[in-house]
Motif scaffolding. Structure first.
Motif, PDB file in Angstrom:
ATOM      1  N   VAL A   1      54.773  38.034  43.171  1.00  0.00           N
ATOM      2  CA  VAL A   1      54.125  37.349  42.049  1.00  0.00           C
ATOM      3  C   VAL A   1      52.920  38.176  41.638  1.00  0.00           C
ATOM      4  O   VAL A   1      52.081  38.532  42.481  1.00  0.00           O
ATOM      5  CB  VAL A   1      53.689  35.922  42.432  1.00  0.00           C
ATOM      6  CG1 VAL A   1      52.954  35.262  41.273  1.00  0.00           C
ATOM      7  CG2 VAL A   1      54.906  35.091  42.841  1.00  0.00           C
ATOM      8  N   CYS A   2      52.822  38.467  40.343  1.00  0.00           N
ATOM      9  CA  CYS A   2      51.754  39.306  39.820  1.00  0.00           C
ATOM     10  C   CYS A   2      50.856  38.464  38.920  1.00  0.00           C
ATOM     11  O   CYS A   2      51.295  37.957  37.895  1.00  0.00           O
ATOM     12  CB  CYS A   2      52.378  40.466  39.036  1.00  0.00           C
ATOM     13  SG  CYS A   2      51.212  41.648  38.381  1.00  0.00           S
ATOM     14  N   ARG A   3      49.609  38.300  39.314  1.00  0.00           N
ATOM     15  CA  ARG A   3      48.677  37.485  38.533  1.00  0.00           C
ATOM     16  C   ARG A   3      48.388  38.147  37.189  1.00  0.00           C
ATOM     17  O   ARG A   3      48.564  39.364  37.028  1.00  0.00           O
ATOM     18  CB  ARG A   3      47.398  37.244  39.316  1.00  0.00           C
ATOM     19  CG  ARG A   3      46.477  38.441  39.438  1.00  0.00           C
ATOM     20  CD  ARG A   3      45.386  38.171  40.458  1.00  0.00           C
ATOM     21  NE  ARG A   3      45.934  38.101  41.812  1.00  0.00           N
ATOM     22  CZ  ARG A   3      45.299  37.555  42.846  1.00  0.00           C
ATOM     23  NH1 ARG A   3      44.080  37.057  42.693  1.00  0.00           N
ATOM     24  NH2 ARG A   3      45.868  37.509  44.034  1.00  0.00           N
ATOM     25  N   PRO A   4      47.891  37.387  36.201  1.00  0.00           N
ATOM     26  CA  PRO A   4      47.545  37.971  34.900  1.00  0.00           C
ATOM     27  C   PRO A   4      46.513  39.079  35.045  1.00  0.00           C
ATOM     28  O   PRO A   4      45.581  38.986  35.852  1.00  0.00           O
ATOM     29  CB  PRO A   4      46.985  36.784  34.111  1.00  0.00           C
ATOM     30  CG  PRO A   4      47.590  35.579  34.748  1.00  0.00           C
ATOM     31  CD  PRO A   4      47.710  35.924  36.212  1.00  0.00           C
ATOM     32  N   LEU A   5      46.670  40.120  34.253  1.00  0.00           N
ATOM     33  CA  LEU A   5      45.766  41.266  34.332  1.00  0.00           C
ATOM     34  C   LEU A   5      44.336  40.869  33.992  1.00  0.00           C
ATOM     35  O   LEU A   5      43.381  41.432  34.537  1.00  0.00           O
ATOM     36  CB  LEU A   5      46.254  42.363  33.386  1.00  0.00           C
ATOM     37  CG  LEU A   5      45.557  43.717  33.433  1.00  0.00           C
ATOM     38  CD1 LEU A   5      45.477  44.264  34.847  1.00  0.00           C
ATOM     39  CD2 LEU A   5      46.272  44.706  32.515  1.00  0.00           C
ATOM     40  N   ALA A   6      44.162  39.890  33.099  1.00  0.00           N
ATOM     41  CA  ALA A   6      42.816  39.437  32.747  1.00  0.00           C
ATOM     42  C   ALA A   6      42.080  38.894  33.967  1.00  0.00           C
ATOM     43  O   ALA A   6      40.858  39.049  34.093  1.00  0.00           O
ATOM     44  CB  ALA A   6      42.880  38.375  31.654  1.00  0.00           C
ATOM     45  N   GLU A   7      42.797  38.297  34.888  1.00  0.00           N
ATOM     46  CA  GLU A   7      42.168  37.780  36.115  1.00  0.00           C
ATOM     47  C   GLU A   7      41.704  38.933  36.999  1.00  0.00           C
ATOM     48  O   GLU A   7      40.630  38.869  37.620  1.00  0.00           O
ATOM     49  CB  GLU A   7      43.166  36.901  36.874  1.00  0.00           C
ATOM     50  CG  GLU A   7      42.583  36.256  38.119  1.00  0.00           C
ATOM     51  CD  GLU A   7      43.570  35.349  38.823  1.00  0.00           C
ATOM     52  OE1 GLU A   7      43.477  35.232  40.065  1.00  0.00           O
ATOM     53  OE2 GLU A   7      44.435  34.776  38.140  1.00  0.00           O
ATOM     54  N   THR A   8      42.499  39.991  37.056  1.00  0.00           N
ATOM     55  CA  THR A   8      42.108  41.180  37.809  1.00  0.00           C
ATOM     56  C   THR A   8      40.848  41.803  37.221  1.00  0.00           C
ATOM     57  O   THR A   8      39.940  42.222  37.947  1.00  0.00           O
ATOM     58  CB  THR A   8      43.250  42.207  37.805  1.00  0.00           C
ATOM     59  OG1 THR A   8      44.429  41.602  38.331  1.00  0.00           O
ATOM     60  CG2 THR A   8      42.894  43.436  38.631  1.00  0.00           C
ATOM     61  N   VAL A   9      40.788  41.863  35.887  1.00  0.00           N
ATOM     62  CA  VAL A   9      39.611  42.416  35.211  1.00  0.00           C
ATOM     63  C   VAL A   9      38.372  41.597  35.554  1.00  0.00           C
ATOM     64  O   VAL A   9      37.321  42.145  35.911  1.00  0.00           O
ATOM     65  CB  VAL A   9      39.842  42.456  33.687  1.00  0.00           C
ATOM     66  CG1 VAL A   9      38.555  42.806  32.954  1.00  0.00           C
ATOM     67  CG2 VAL A   9      40.944  43.459  33.341  1.00  0.00           C
ATOM     68  N   GLU A  10      38.466  40.281  35.456  1.00  0.00           N
ATOM     69  CA  GLU A  10      37.330  39.405  35.756  1.00  0.00           C
ATOM     70  C   GLU A  10      36.866  39.567  37.196  1.00  0.00           C
ATOM     71  O   GLU A  10      35.668  39.648  37.470  1.00  0.00           O
ATOM     72  CB  GLU A  10      37.713  37.946  35.488  1.00  0.00           C
ATOM     73  CG  GLU A  10      37.672  37.535  34.028  1.00  0.00           C
ATOM     74  CD  GLU A  10      36.246  37.348  33.518  1.00  0.00           C
ATOM     75  OE1 GLU A  10      35.301  37.359  34.338  1.00  0.00           O
ATOM     76  OE2 GLU A  10      36.079  37.196  32.302  1.00  0.00           O
ATOM     77  N   SER A  11      37.817  39.606  38.127  1.00  0.00           N
ATOM     78  CA  SER A  11      37.463  39.719  39.544  1.00  0.00           C
ATOM     79  C   SER A  11      36.794  41.054  39.843  1.00  0.00           C
ATOM     80  O   SER A  11      35.862  41.126  40.652  1.00  0.00           O
ATOM     81  CB  SER A  11      38.717  39.563  40.404  1.00  0.00           C
ATOM     82  OG  SER A  11      39.294  38.287  40.247  1.00  0.00           O
ATOM     83  N   THR A  12      37.264  42.117  39.187  1.00  0.00           N
ATOM     84  CA  THR A  12      36.673  43.431  39.425  1.00  0.00           C
ATOM     85  C   THR A  12      35.263  43.511  38.857  1.00  0.00           C
ATOM     86  O   THR A  12      34.359  44.096  39.477  1.00  0.00           O
ATOM     87  CB  THR A  12      37.564  44.528  38.810  1.00  0.00           C
ATOM     88  OG1 THR A  12      38.888  44.401  39.341  1.00  0.00           O
ATOM     89  CG2 THR A  12      37.016  45.920  39.113  1.00  0.00           C
ATOM     90  N   TRP A  13      35.055  42.921  37.691  1.00  0.00           N
ATOM     91  CA  TRP A  13      33.716  42.887  37.097  1.00  0.00           C
ATOM     92  C   TRP A  13      32.760  42.093  37.985  1.00  0.00           C
ATOM     93  O   TRP A  13      31.607  42.499  38.202  1.00  0.00           O
ATOM     94  CB  TRP A  13      33.779  42.291  35.694  1.00  0.00           C
ATOM     95  CG  TRP A  13      32.465  42.264  34.975  1.00  0.00           C
ATOM     96  CD1 TRP A  13      31.796  41.173  34.499  1.00  0.00           C
ATOM     97  CD2 TRP A  13      31.656  43.400  34.610  1.00  0.00           C
ATOM     98  NE1 TRP A  13      30.634  41.535  33.885  1.00  0.00           N
ATOM     99  CE2 TRP A  13      30.513  42.899  33.935  1.00  0.00           C
ATOM    100  CE3 TRP A  13      31.772  44.768  34.807  1.00  0.00           C
ATOM    101  CZ2 TRP A  13      29.506  43.740  33.460  1.00  0.00           C
ATOM    102  CZ3 TRP A  13      30.769  45.605  34.332  1.00  0.00           C
ATOM    103  CH2 TRP A  13      29.655  45.080  33.654  1.00  0.00           C
ATOM    104  N   ALA A  14      33.233  40.967  38.526  1.00  0.00           N
ATOM    105  CA  ALA A  14      32.393  40.183  39.436  1.00  0.00           C
ATOM    106  C   ALA A  14      32.056  40.985  40.688  1.00  0.00           C
ATOM    107  O   ALA A  14      30.904  40.969  41.150  1.00  0.00           O
ATOM    108  CB  ALA A  14      33.120  38.888  39.816  1.00  0.00           C
ATOM    109  N   TRP A  15      33.025  41.703  41.215  1.00  0.00           N
ATOM    110  CA  TRP A  15      32.795  42.531  42.405  1.00  0.00           C
ATOM    111  C   TRP A  15      31.754  43.611  42.114  1.00  0.00           C
ATOM    112  O   TRP A  15      30.833  43.821  42.915  1.00  0.00           O
ATOM    113  CB  TRP A  15      34.117  43.146  42.848  1.00  0.00           C
ATOM    114  CG  TRP A  15      33.991  44.244  43.847  1.00  0.00           C
ATOM    115  CD1 TRP A  15      33.640  44.127  45.166  1.00  0.00           C
ATOM    116  CD2 TRP A  15      34.212  45.647  43.619  1.00  0.00           C
ATOM    117  NE1 TRP A  15      33.634  45.363  45.771  1.00  0.00           N
ATOM    118  CE2 TRP A  15      33.982  46.314  44.847  1.00  0.00           C
ATOM    119  CE3 TRP A  15      34.592  46.390  42.517  1.00  0.00           C
ATOM    120  CZ2 TRP A  15      34.116  47.701  44.979  1.00  0.00           C
ATOM    121  CZ3 TRP A  15      34.728  47.761  42.639  1.00  0.00           C
ATOM    122  CH2 TRP A  15      34.495  48.407  43.860  1.00  0.00           C
TER     123      TRP A  15
END
Length: 354
Positions: free
Chosen positions: A297-311
Protein backbone atom coordinates in the motif's frame (compact mmCIF):
# COMPACT_ATOMS: atom_id res chain seq x y z
CA UNK A 1 9.65 -12.64 15.04
CA UNK A 2 13.36 -12.08 15.23
CA UNK A 3 14.94 -10.27 12.28
CA UNK A 4 18.40 -9.15 11.23
CA UNK A 5 18.72 -5.88 9.32
CA UNK A 6 21.87 -5.39 7.28
CA UNK A 7 22.22 -1.66 7.83
CA UNK A 8 19.47 -0.40 10.08
CA UNK A 9 20.67 3.06 11.14
CA UNK A 10 19.58 5.43 8.35
CA UNK A 11 16.72 6.07 5.96
CA UNK A 12 15.19 2.78 4.74
CA UNK A 13 17.13 0.56 7.12
CA UNK A 14 16.14 2.74 10.05
CA UNK A 15 12.51 2.81 8.90
CA UNK A 16 12.52 -1.00 8.75
CA UNK A 17 13.96 -1.19 12.27
CA UNK A 18 11.43 1.30 13.63
CA UNK A 19 8.52 -0.58 12.09
CA UNK A 20 9.78 -3.94 13.34
CA UNK A 21 10.18 -2.62 16.88
CA UNK A 22 6.69 -1.12 16.70
CA UNK A 23 5.41 -4.61 15.86
CA UNK A 24 7.09 -5.97 18.95
CA UNK A 25 9.73 -7.92 17.04
CA UNK A 26 13.29 -8.56 18.22
CA UNK A 27 15.65 -6.59 16.00
CA UNK A 28 19.36 -7.00 15.36
CA UNK A 29 21.26 -4.60 13.13
CA UNK A 30 24.62 -5.24 11.49
CA UNK A 31 26.77 -2.35 10.31
CA UNK A 32 30.16 -0.70 10.74
CA UNK A 33 28.82 2.02 13.04
CA UNK A 34 30.04 4.89 10.85
CA UNK A 35 26.75 6.17 9.38
CA UNK A 36 23.69 7.06 11.39
CA UNK A 37 23.02 6.14 15.01
CA UNK A 38 21.78 2.98 16.63
CA UNK A 39 18.06 2.79 17.24
CA UNK A 40 17.09 2.32 20.91
CA UNK A 41 15.64 -1.13 21.39
CA UNK A 42 17.65 -2.77 18.62
CA UNK A 43 20.64 -5.02 19.27
CA UNK A 44 23.57 -3.48 17.38
CA UNK A 45 26.24 -5.80 16.02
CA UNK A 46 29.33 -4.16 14.59
CA UNK A 47 31.16 -5.57 11.61
CA UNK A 48 32.09 -5.30 7.95
CA UNK A 49 30.04 -7.21 5.38
CA UNK A 50 33.18 -7.86 3.34
CA UNK A 51 35.04 -9.48 6.25
CA UNK A 52 34.56 -13.25 6.44
CA UNK A 53 35.38 -13.32 10.13
CA UNK A 54 32.80 -10.64 10.92
CA UNK A 55 30.18 -12.55 8.91
CA UNK A 56 30.93 -15.79 10.75
CA UNK A 57 30.68 -14.01 14.10
CA UNK A 58 27.35 -12.49 13.03
CA UNK A 59 25.91 -15.81 11.85
CA UNK A 60 26.78 -17.36 15.22
CA UNK A 61 24.40 -14.90 16.89
CA UNK A 62 21.38 -16.25 15.00
CA UNK A 63 19.01 -17.74 14.26
CA UNK A 64 16.67 -15.15 12.75
CA UNK A 65 13.35 -15.60 11.05
CA UNK A 66 14.50 -13.28 8.28
CA UNK A 67 17.27 -11.03 7.03
CA UNK A 68 16.33 -7.66 5.54
CA UNK A 69 19.14 -6.29 3.39
CA UNK A 70 18.97 -2.52 2.92
CA UNK A 71 22.66 -1.68 2.71
CA UNK A 72 24.27 -3.36 -0.27
CA UNK A 73 24.29 -0.49 -2.79
CA UNK A 74 28.07 -0.21 -2.75
CA UNK A 75 28.77 -3.96 -2.55
CA UNK A 76 29.79 -6.11 -5.50
CA UNK A 77 27.55 -9.12 -6.17
CA UNK A 78 30.29 -11.51 -5.01
CA UNK A 79 30.30 -9.76 -1.61
CA UNK A 80 26.52 -10.05 -1.36
CA UNK A 81 26.87 -13.72 -2.30
CA UNK A 82 29.46 -14.34 0.41
CA UNK A 83 27.29 -12.65 3.01
CA UNK A 84 24.14 -14.53 2.00
CA UNK A 85 25.98 -17.85 2.08
CA UNK A 86 27.29 -17.06 5.56
CA UNK A 87 23.78 -16.33 6.81
CA UNK A 88 21.84 -19.03 4.95
CA UNK A 89 21.82 -21.50 7.82
CA UNK A 90 21.06 -18.79 10.37
CA UNK A 91 17.96 -17.23 8.74
CA UNK A 92 14.70 -18.47 7.35
CA UNK A 93 14.19 -15.86 4.65
CA UNK A 94 16.06 -13.09 2.89
CA UNK A 95 14.43 -9.81 1.83
CA UNK A 96 16.69 -8.00 -0.60
CA UNK A 97 16.08 -4.36 -1.54
CA UNK A 98 17.16 -3.97 -5.15
CA UNK A 99 16.13 -1.33 -7.70
CA UNK A 100 14.33 -0.90 -11.03
CA UNK A 101 17.79 -0.12 -12.44
CA UNK A 102 18.33 -3.88 -12.51
CA UNK A 103 16.04 -4.16 -15.55
CA UNK A 104 17.59 -4.08 -19.00
CA UNK A 105 14.76 -1.86 -20.26
CA UNK A 106 14.78 0.84 -17.56
CA UNK A 107 14.26 3.76 -18.12
CA UNK A 108 13.57 3.38 -21.84
CA UNK A 109 10.49 1.13 -21.82
CA UNK A 110 7.52 0.09 -19.65
CA UNK A 111 8.32 -2.62 -17.12
CA UNK A 112 6.72 -5.45 -15.18
CA UNK A 113 8.31 -8.06 -12.92
CA UNK A 114 8.62 -10.35 -15.95
CA UNK A 115 10.84 -7.85 -17.80
CA UNK A 116 14.40 -8.97 -18.54
CA UNK A 117 17.11 -8.21 -16.00
CA UNK A 118 20.56 -6.96 -16.88
CA UNK A 119 23.43 -9.42 -17.23
CA UNK A 120 25.07 -9.26 -13.82
CA UNK A 121 26.48 -12.60 -12.61
CA UNK A 122 26.14 -13.63 -8.96
CA UNK A 123 29.91 -13.73 -8.53
CA UNK A 124 30.69 -10.45 -10.35
CA UNK A 125 33.35 -8.17 -8.92
CA UNK A 126 32.94 -4.42 -8.41
CA UNK A 127 34.15 -3.59 -11.91
CA UNK A 128 31.68 -5.76 -13.77
CA UNK A 129 29.40 -3.71 -15.99
CA UNK A 130 31.62 -0.70 -16.46
CA UNK A 131 32.39 -1.70 -20.03
CA UNK A 132 29.55 -0.59 -22.30
CA UNK A 133 28.07 -2.99 -24.85
CA UNK A 134 26.15 -2.47 -28.06
CA UNK A 135 22.52 -1.71 -27.31
CA UNK A 136 23.20 -0.61 -23.73
CA UNK A 137 20.81 1.86 -22.17
CA UNK A 138 21.76 4.35 -19.45
CA UNK A 139 21.76 1.75 -16.62
CA UNK A 140 25.17 0.18 -17.15
CA UNK A 141 27.33 -0.38 -14.09
CA UNK A 142 24.92 0.17 -11.19
CA UNK A 143 22.09 -1.79 -12.77
CA UNK A 144 24.30 -4.75 -13.63
CA UNK A 145 25.70 -4.79 -10.11
CA UNK A 146 22.22 -4.87 -8.57
CA UNK A 147 21.01 -7.55 -10.99
CA UNK A 148 24.03 -9.64 -10.01
CA UNK A 149 23.32 -9.10 -6.33
CA UNK A 150 19.76 -10.35 -6.80
CA UNK A 151 21.11 -13.52 -8.41
CA UNK A 152 23.59 -13.87 -5.55
CA UNK A 153 20.83 -13.93 -2.95
CA UNK A 154 18.76 -16.38 -4.97
CA UNK A 155 21.78 -18.65 -5.40
CA UNK A 156 22.44 -18.71 -1.64
CA UNK A 157 18.88 -19.00 -0.30
CA UNK A 158 16.85 -20.36 -3.22
CA UNK A 159 14.01 -18.45 -4.83
CA UNK A 160 11.33 -19.80 -2.46
CA UNK A 161 13.02 -18.14 0.53
CA UNK A 162 13.79 -14.78 -1.09
CA UNK A 163 11.73 -11.65 -1.66
CA UNK A 164 13.30 -9.06 -3.96
CA UNK A 165 11.95 -5.52 -3.76
CA UNK A 166 12.63 -3.21 -6.72
CA UNK A 167 11.74 0.37 -5.83
CA UNK A 168 12.29 3.32 -8.14
CA UNK A 169 12.60 6.50 -6.06
CA UNK A 170 12.12 6.37 -2.29
CA UNK A 171 11.25 9.62 -0.52
CA UNK A 172 10.28 10.59 3.00
CA UNK A 173 11.67 11.62 6.39
CA UNK A 174 15.38 10.91 6.65
CA UNK A 175 16.04 11.11 2.91
CA UNK A 176 19.79 11.42 2.30
CA UNK A 177 19.79 11.86 -1.50
CA UNK A 178 18.22 15.31 -1.34
CA UNK A 179 15.53 15.16 -4.04
CA UNK A 180 12.45 16.06 -2.02
CA UNK A 181 14.34 18.30 0.45
CA UNK A 182 15.65 20.35 -2.47
CA UNK A 183 12.19 20.87 -3.93
CA UNK A 184 10.84 21.83 -0.49
CA UNK A 185 13.58 24.40 0.08
CA UNK A 186 13.06 25.74 -3.42
CA UNK A 187 9.33 26.11 -2.79
CA UNK A 188 10.09 27.82 0.51
CA UNK A 189 12.28 30.38 -1.28
CA UNK A 190 9.33 31.29 -3.49
CA UNK A 191 9.07 33.43 -6.60
CA UNK A 192 8.77 31.93 -10.06
CA UNK A 193 9.76 28.25 -9.84
CA UNK A 194 11.02 26.35 -12.87
CA UNK A 195 8.66 23.39 -13.18
CA UNK A 196 9.81 20.71 -15.62
CA UNK A 197 7.79 19.29 -18.47
CA UNK A 198 4.03 18.80 -18.11
CA UNK A 199 2.10 19.01 -14.83
CA UNK A 200 0.09 15.90 -15.81
CA UNK A 201 3.24 13.75 -16.17
CA UNK A 202 2.87 10.60 -14.08
CA UNK A 203 5.54 9.97 -11.43
CA UNK A 204 5.92 7.00 -9.07
CA UNK A 205 7.94 7.78 -5.91
CA UNK A 206 7.13 5.79 -2.79
CA UNK A 207 7.30 6.62 0.90
CA UNK A 208 10.16 5.05 2.84
CA UNK A 209 7.75 3.95 5.58
CA UNK A 210 5.58 2.05 3.09
CA UNK A 211 8.62 0.24 1.68
CA UNK A 212 9.60 -0.70 5.24
CA UNK A 213 6.14 -2.09 5.97
CA UNK A 214 6.13 -4.16 2.80
CA UNK A 215 9.65 -5.45 3.46
CA UNK A 216 8.58 -6.76 6.87
CA UNK A 217 5.38 -8.24 5.46
CA UNK A 218 7.55 -10.12 2.98
CA UNK A 219 9.80 -11.25 5.82
CA UNK A 220 6.76 -13.13 7.15
CA UNK A 221 5.55 -14.44 3.79
CA UNK A 222 5.70 -18.14 2.93
CA UNK A 223 6.66 -17.85 -0.72
CA UNK A 224 9.37 -16.06 -2.63
CA UNK A 225 8.84 -13.38 -5.22
CA UNK A 226 10.08 -10.24 -6.92
CA UNK A 227 8.12 -7.00 -6.65
CA UNK A 228 8.28 -3.58 -8.25
CA UNK A 229 7.71 -1.20 -5.35
CA UNK A 230 6.36 1.91 -7.03
CA UNK A 231 3.28 4.08 -6.78
CA UNK A 232 0.46 3.04 -9.15
CA UNK A 233 0.99 4.37 -12.67
CA UNK A 234 -0.98 7.57 -13.19
CA UNK A 235 -2.01 8.15 -9.58
CA UNK A 236 0.63 10.77 -8.81
CA UNK A 237 1.78 13.58 -11.10
CA UNK A 238 4.64 16.05 -11.23
CA UNK A 239 2.10 18.85 -10.91
CA UNK A 240 0.52 17.34 -7.84
CA UNK A 241 3.94 16.77 -6.29
CA UNK A 242 5.11 20.37 -6.77
CA UNK A 243 1.76 21.79 -5.64
CA UNK A 244 2.13 19.72 -2.47
CA UNK A 245 5.59 21.24 -1.94
CA UNK A 246 4.07 24.72 -2.27
CA UNK A 247 1.25 23.84 0.12
CA UNK A 248 3.65 22.46 2.73
CA UNK A 249 5.89 25.53 2.66
CA UNK A 250 3.24 28.25 2.75
CA UNK A 251 2.71 28.95 -0.98
CA UNK A 252 5.40 31.58 -1.38
CA UNK A 253 5.97 30.85 -5.07
CA UNK A 254 4.31 29.91 -8.33
CA UNK A 255 5.15 27.28 -10.90
CA UNK A 256 6.31 28.12 -14.40
CA UNK A 257 5.86 24.97 -16.48
CA UNK A 258 8.62 24.68 -19.03
CA UNK A 259 8.71 22.27 -22.00
CA UNK A 260 11.17 19.38 -21.96
CA UNK A 261 12.85 20.54 -25.17
CA UNK A 262 13.68 23.94 -23.68
CA UNK A 263 15.22 22.29 -20.62
CA UNK A 264 17.24 19.96 -22.83
CA UNK A 265 18.33 22.94 -24.95
CA UNK A 266 19.69 24.60 -21.80
CA UNK A 267 21.54 21.40 -20.81
CA UNK A 268 19.59 20.82 -17.61
CA UNK A 269 20.93 17.61 -16.08
CA UNK A 270 18.06 15.16 -15.94
CA UNK A 271 17.29 13.50 -12.61
CA UNK A 272 19.53 15.85 -10.61
CA UNK A 273 19.31 19.57 -11.46
CA UNK A 274 15.51 19.33 -11.41
CA UNK A 275 15.03 16.23 -9.27
CA UNK A 276 12.60 13.56 -10.53
CA UNK A 277 12.51 15.08 -14.05
CA UNK A 278 13.59 12.74 -16.82
CA UNK A 279 12.42 12.42 -20.42
CA UNK A 280 12.90 8.67 -20.99
CA UNK A 281 9.45 7.11 -21.70
CA UNK A 282 9.79 4.23 -19.23
CA UNK A 283 11.17 6.04 -16.21
CA UNK A 284 7.74 6.38 -14.60
CA UNK A 285 6.04 3.44 -16.32
CA UNK A 286 6.80 0.60 -13.90
CA UNK A 287 3.91 -1.70 -13.04
CA UNK A 288 3.54 -2.46 -9.33
CA UNK A 289 0.37 -4.55 -9.66
CA UNK A 290 2.14 -7.66 -8.40
CA UNK A 291 3.30 -5.85 -5.25
CA UNK A 292 -0.17 -4.41 -4.70
CA UNK A 293 -1.66 -7.90 -4.99
CA UNK A 294 0.83 -9.01 -2.31
CA UNK A 295 -0.35 -6.25 0.04
CA UNK A 296 1.81 -3.25 -0.82
CA UNK A 297 0.00 0.00 0.00
CA UNK A 298 1.45 3.34 -1.08
CA UNK A 299 0.27 6.43 0.78
CA UNK A 300 -0.50 9.65 -1.15
CA UNK A 301 2.61 11.54 -2.19
CA UNK A 302 1.26 14.73 -0.59
CA UNK A 303 1.45 12.98 2.79
CA UNK A 304 5.09 12.10 2.17
CA UNK A 305 5.80 15.74 1.29
CA UNK A 306 4.13 16.99 4.49
CA UNK A 307 5.95 14.47 6.68
CA UNK A 308 9.32 15.33 5.16
CA UNK A 309 8.76 19.06 5.63
CA UNK A 310 7.81 18.45 9.27
CA UNK A 311 10.95 16.34 9.74
CA UNK A 312 13.15 19.09 8.26
CA UNK A 313 11.55 21.75 10.46
CA UNK A 314 11.95 19.64 13.56
CA UNK A 315 15.69 19.62 13.07
CA UNK A 316 15.92 16.51 10.93
CA UNK A 317 19.43 16.06 9.57
CA UNK A 318 20.08 13.34 6.99
CA UNK A 319 23.17 11.17 7.03
CA UNK A 320 25.81 12.99 5.01
CA UNK A 321 26.10 11.57 1.53
CA UNK A 322 27.85 12.81 -1.62
CA UNK A 323 24.69 12.48 -3.70
CA UNK A 324 23.07 15.35 -1.78
CA UNK A 325 25.29 17.94 -3.49
CA UNK A 326 24.31 16.65 -6.94
CA UNK A 327 20.73 17.84 -6.64
CA UNK A 328 19.29 21.23 -7.48
CA UNK A 329 19.73 23.81 -10.19
CA UNK A 330 21.87 26.92 -9.79
CA UNK A 331 19.76 30.06 -9.21
CA UNK A 332 21.38 31.94 -12.09
CA UNK A 333 20.76 29.06 -14.49
CA UNK A 334 17.16 28.73 -13.35
CA UNK A 335 16.60 32.45 -13.87
CA UNK A 336 18.05 32.29 -17.37
CA UNK A 337 15.73 29.43 -18.35
CA UNK A 338 12.71 31.16 -16.81
CA UNK A 339 13.56 34.24 -18.83
CA UNK A 340 13.80 32.20 -22.01
CA UNK A 341 10.49 30.53 -21.24
CA UNK A 342 8.66 33.79 -20.53
CA UNK A 343 10.40 36.13 -22.95
CA UNK A 344 11.11 38.48 -20.04
CA UNK A 345 13.90 39.14 -17.56
CA UNK A 346 13.93 37.06 -14.40
CA UNK A 347 15.63 38.14 -11.22
CA UNK A 348 18.12 35.51 -10.16
CA UNK A 349 17.44 36.34 -6.52
CA UNK A 350 13.71 35.86 -6.22
CA UNK A 351 12.59 34.42 -9.54
CA UNK A 352 10.21 37.26 -10.35
CA UNK A 353 9.56 38.26 -13.95
CA UNK A 354 10.47 41.86 -14.76
Amino acid sequence: MRILILGGTWFLGRAVAQEALARGWRVSTFNRGVSGTDLPGAEAVRGNREDAGDLARLAAQGPWDAVVDTSSSALAPRSVLAGARALEAAAGRYVYVSTVNAYRGWPSEPLTESSELLDGPADADADYGRQTKEGDGPNLHYGRQKAGAERAVWEAFGKDRVAVLRPGVILGPGEYVGRLPWWLRRAERGGAILAPGEPTKSIQPVDVRDVAIFALDQAMARDGGAYNVTAPIGRETMGGFLEACLDATGRRGHLVWTPDDLLVEHAVAQWTELPLWRTYPGVWNVSSEQAQAAGFVCRPLAETVESTWAWLNQGGIPVQHPRWSEHGIDEQKEAAILAAASGGEISAFNGEVR
